[in-house]
Design an enzyme around this catalytic site. Structure first.
Site, PDB file in Angstrom:
ATOM      1  N   HIS A   1       0.766  -1.277  -0.020  1.00 56.00           N
ATOM      2  CA  HIS A   1      -0.055   0.196  -0.111  1.00 56.00           C
ATOM      3  C   HIS A   1       0.739   1.337   0.054  1.00 56.00           C
ATOM      4  O   HIS A   1       0.218   2.288  -0.045  1.00 56.00           O
ATOM      5  CB  HIS A   1      -0.896   0.022   1.024  1.00 56.00           C
ATOM      6  CG  HIS A   1      -2.019  -0.966   1.037  1.00 56.00           C
ATOM      7  ND1 HIS A   1      -1.871  -2.248   1.723  1.00 56.00           N
ATOM      8  CD2 HIS A   1      -3.277  -0.833   0.473  1.00 56.00           C
ATOM      9  CE1 HIS A   1      -2.809  -3.031   1.359  1.00 56.00           C
ATOM     10  NE2 HIS A   1      -3.810  -2.333   0.937  1.00 56.00           N
TER      11      HIS A   1
ATOM     12  N   CYS B   1      -0.468  -8.009   0.591  1.00 59.47           N
ATOM     13  CA  CYS B   1      -1.837  -7.893  -0.251  1.00 59.47           C
ATOM     14  C   CYS B   1      -1.367  -8.015  -1.713  1.00 59.47           C
ATOM     15  O   CYS B   1      -0.340  -8.324  -2.200  1.00 59.47           O
ATOM     16  CB  CYS B   1      -2.603  -6.601   0.010  1.00 59.47           C
ATOM     17  SG  CYS B   1      -4.227  -6.628  -0.329  1.00 59.47           S
TER      18      CYS B   1
END
Length: 775
Positions: free
Chosen positions: A710, A742
């Protein structure tokens, strides 16, 4: 205090801030990329703010302070940190000579830099919005370091609109914070309340000087059961609003308490000297007459319109509730239960949805109209009775519409037995999977998606416009899949993915291929920062007309001799990241989705896929805020995952993935999923989760993330190795997998390749050390 401006009879608690066509997202990302400067970004932001204010006035919110000033460049919690000087010591170089944080510094806190990890990010209550976690310690020097909230109020006032400035309240701000790196063990950020309150007082004074009649202090943490002594929390609330209400110069204060019932803290706020109190009366029950009587002299702002979901309000029921309240509360206003930042802008723009479905929906603009209508109903019910009757008729028609209830779906769920929710013991599965997969220690993989390049997005857009044939589009996607598989082979990954180029979104892709769903064209909502999603609309019973992912996975597996993961989104996440029907229990809907996924898993197995990942990043997100409600949720959510996966053979390795949650709170539920391998966000929180895994004795495969996707920064090989060494120190190496936090969809290829190469090389170093130790 300023003149006694009455609270507006109709208002929203907040409004989407990304722009009707994601103008803020585009402007912010252009600024980050260096294509525009701060002045251009500020100009776009001003257009969005003033456009929002004028739009809400046009929809009926015309009274002073009816328009909420809830704009943010990135996040409302980060905004408070920037206003009160809560900048961690490691970011001290970002402050200017006057101790202020400019836009560049603000975004660095959110996104990090080459040498600085950003603030941690986690879920905002039970929503799909993410906030940035402030870091507070004894060394934090609170002071007024920004007046942006004042400048934005003055900007609107100059345009002839009196807005209502918004800030996360002091108690919630500190409760959502974490101890800084410099804080001693056992430090609680709430202990700094007395030092923080003077900064809020100073800021209130600036707002009053600018002419603000009202300010909104958002205290959603008060509806959550905190791991804090109840008396200490009550004292913090009492002290905060004693100090703020006593400020010599201030606007009138609205305290808002969205996302649930206020509970035991209602008397504390009722007894304070604030001027208005918002209660979420959509999720929460109407307080007793005695509790309401304690609000004497205050305006009750009744949140009777759901700000969190998109279904049309039952205006007659809400009007009846308001009439009941009016008998106990002389001063009553109407609002939403939460900010409408969680829903899209305007259903009228969704021309591709059926007229029937559109009639059932209310986005942010429609909710503003509903609030204004209900405010009129308080004054003259007969004047709006036609609108109330129309809403009642639409709601009634929805219940009998085709597809809302399907007999074959309900017969299948009714026939489920306990055996449908259970696999063989893990020891049996582990032996079968070891034989089938033959993986090395610390196997490496990724979470699923690879960067979605502009070429991939352009191909999808052209296919949607009919400019590419189905065969042409399929070949372009296959070319991208081969590129991704070849890259993983080159880097040395052990379990590969196909990269998901054909998927626009991990939920929408499935919604487009399941009956009972529809998707929007412009229904964007903010997830975090500039990241936006288009939640699908789950309106009817769910079925799978045909296989969804099988052909893509089968093609990718044909390109490699290594195991290839089939990638599915789990039932809870499909619910959490959609706007879900509100006419039946969530658990019932989850089981319908789970059965569709169960059928997909069976088809993947038949195609030769031996590893299947069923992502549940939203498992923690839907957890009820009140502990008494949590066991029932965890029961149906865990069981829906098990229903989806329990049909898999023992030799099929089932993975799941979770991200950005406080995992310790639901570690039993994560264990209960009974997945063979669970990958978990851990890099941004610096591997904190391994302590929970160790204390729980988690016994199956687990991949705590070692690469924070992120943030645009590339983690050095040494950094990845240190994170992995921390994991090995707490979790048996036999169980550990190595993966990013992720999916990689939002990243660019250059940074992704460098980061993944560092991940693989760091893994080789730790593997070598494990072999050396074993000798």
């Amino acid at each position: 205090m300023t003149a006694q401006t009455p609270f507006p009879s109709a208002s929203l608690l907040g409004y989407p801030r990304i722009g009707r066509r994601r103008e803020l997202k585009k402007a912010v990302e252009a600024f980050w990329a260096g294509r525009t400067d701060a002045a251009a970004l500020e100009a776009t932001a001003r257009e969005i703010r003033l456009g929002t204010a004028r739009r809400l006035q046009d929809l009926g919110l015309t009274e002073p302070a009816a328009v909420p000033g809830t704009f943010s460049y990135y996040d409302q919690v980060l905004d408070v940190a920037a206003h009160v000087g809560a900048v961690p010591a490691r970011f001290g170089n970002l402050l200017d000579g006057e101790g202020r944080l400019g836009l560049d510094g603000y975004f660095t806190l959110a996104r990090g830099s080459k040498d600085q990890q950003p603030l941690e990010m986690t879920k905002w209550f039970d929503t799909n919005y993410h906030y940035l976690v402030p870091e507070i310690g004894p060394e934090t020097d609170f002071s007024l370091t920004s007046e942006r909230i004042v400048e934005e109020f003055s900007e609107a006032r100059s345009a002839g609109i009196e807005t209502r400035p918004y800030l996360v309240g002091p108690v919630t701000f500190l409760l959502l914070s974490k101890p800084s790196d410099e804080a001693p063990a056992g430090f609680e950020p709430l202990s700094r309340l007395e030092d923080l309150l003077p900064v809020y007082v100073e800021l209130l004074g600036k707002l009053a000087e600018a002419g603000a009649g009202w300010v909104q202090l958002d205290e959603p943490a008060l509806v959550v059961e905190q791991d804090l002594d109840a008396a200490a929390l009550q004292a913090a609330v009492e002290r905060s609003y004693q100090v703020l209400a006593a400020a010599g110069s201030r606007p009138r204060i609205l305290v808002s308490t969205p996302y649930g019932a206020l509970g035991d803290l209602l008397p504390t706020l009722a007894a304070s000297s604030i001027d208005a109190l918002h209660l979420d009366l959509f999720k929460g029950a109407v307080p007793s007459a005695d509790q309401l009587a304690a609000l004497e002299g205050k305006t009750l702002v009744a949140g009777v319109v759901d700000g969190h979901n998109i279904w049309r309000n039952d205006l007659q029921a809400s009007a009846n509730k308001l009439a009941e309240l009016r008998r106990s509360v002389p001063s009553l206003a109407v609002s939403t239960s939460t900010s409408t930042q969680h829903v899209p802008h305007d259903v009228d723009e969704e021309t591709k949805l059926s007229e029937q479905l559109r009639s059932w929906l209310a986005f942010a603009d429609q909710k503003a109209v509903e609030v204004a209508t209900l405010a009129k109903a308080l004054q003259d019910p007969a004047a709006v009775q036609a609108e109330l009757d129309k809403a009642s008729a639409v709601i009634a028609s929805r219940a009998s519409a085709a597809g809302v209830r399907r007999a074959e779906v309900r017969e299948r769920t009714a026939a489920l037995t306990a055996a449908d929710f259970a696999r063989e013991d893990f020891a049996v599965r582990q032996a079968a999977q070891d034989a089938a997969l033959a993986l090395p220690p610390l196997p490496t993989t990724t979470i699923g998606s690879f960067p979605q390049t502009s070429d991939v997005r352009l191909a999808r857009a052209r296919a949607n416009r009919g400019e590419l044939t189905a065969a042409q589009y399929e070949q372009l996607m296959k070319d991208e899949i081969k590129r991704v598989v070849d890259l993983q082979e080159e880097l040395g990954f052990d379990v590969l993915v196909h990269g998901e180029p054909e998927r626009n979104d991990m939920v929408q892709y499935f919604a487009e291929n399941l009956d009972g769903f529809d998707v929007t064209e412009h229904g964007w909502v903010q997830s975090y920062g500039s990241r936006c999603t288009r939640p699908s609309i789950l309106w009817g019973d769910v079925t799978r007309p045909a296989p969804i992912t099988v052909a893509w996975a089968e093609y990718a597996q044909s390109l490699t001799s290594k195991p290839l993961k089939g990638m599915l989104t789990g039932p809870v996440t499909i619910l959490a990241w959609s706007f879900v029907r509100d006419d039946q229990p969530l658990g019932e809907t989850a089981n319908q989705v789970a059965l569709a996924l169960r059928d997909e898993i069976a088809d993947l197995e038949a195609a030769g896929i031996k590893v299947i990942q069923v992502d549940e990043p939203a498992l923690r997100e839907l957890l009820p805020l009140r502990k008494a409600d949590q066991p029932a949720y965890l029961d149906w959510s865990v069981n829906s995952f098990r229903l989806a996966t329990a049909g898999a053979a023992s030799g099929t390795q089932i993975h799941t993935h979770l991200c950005y949650s406080e995992f310790g709170a639901i570690i039993d539920a994560i264990d209960g999923l009974d997945a063979d391998v669970t990958s978990i966000e851990a890099a941004r929180s610096r591997m904190e989760v391994v302590n929970d895994l160790e204390s729980h004795g988690f016994g199956r495969g687990v991949g705590p993330g070692v690469y924070d996707i992120h943030s645009p920064r590339v983690p050095a090989q040494r950094e990845v190795r240190e994170l992995l060494e921390t994991a090995v120190a707490h979790v048996p190496a036999r169980q550990l997998w190595v993966n990013p936090d992720c999916g990689l969809k939002t990243r660019g290829y250059e940074e992704t390749v460098e980061s993944l190469r560092n991940l693989v090389e760091a893994t080789k170093e730790v593997r070598a050390a494990l072999v050396a130790d074993a000798r």
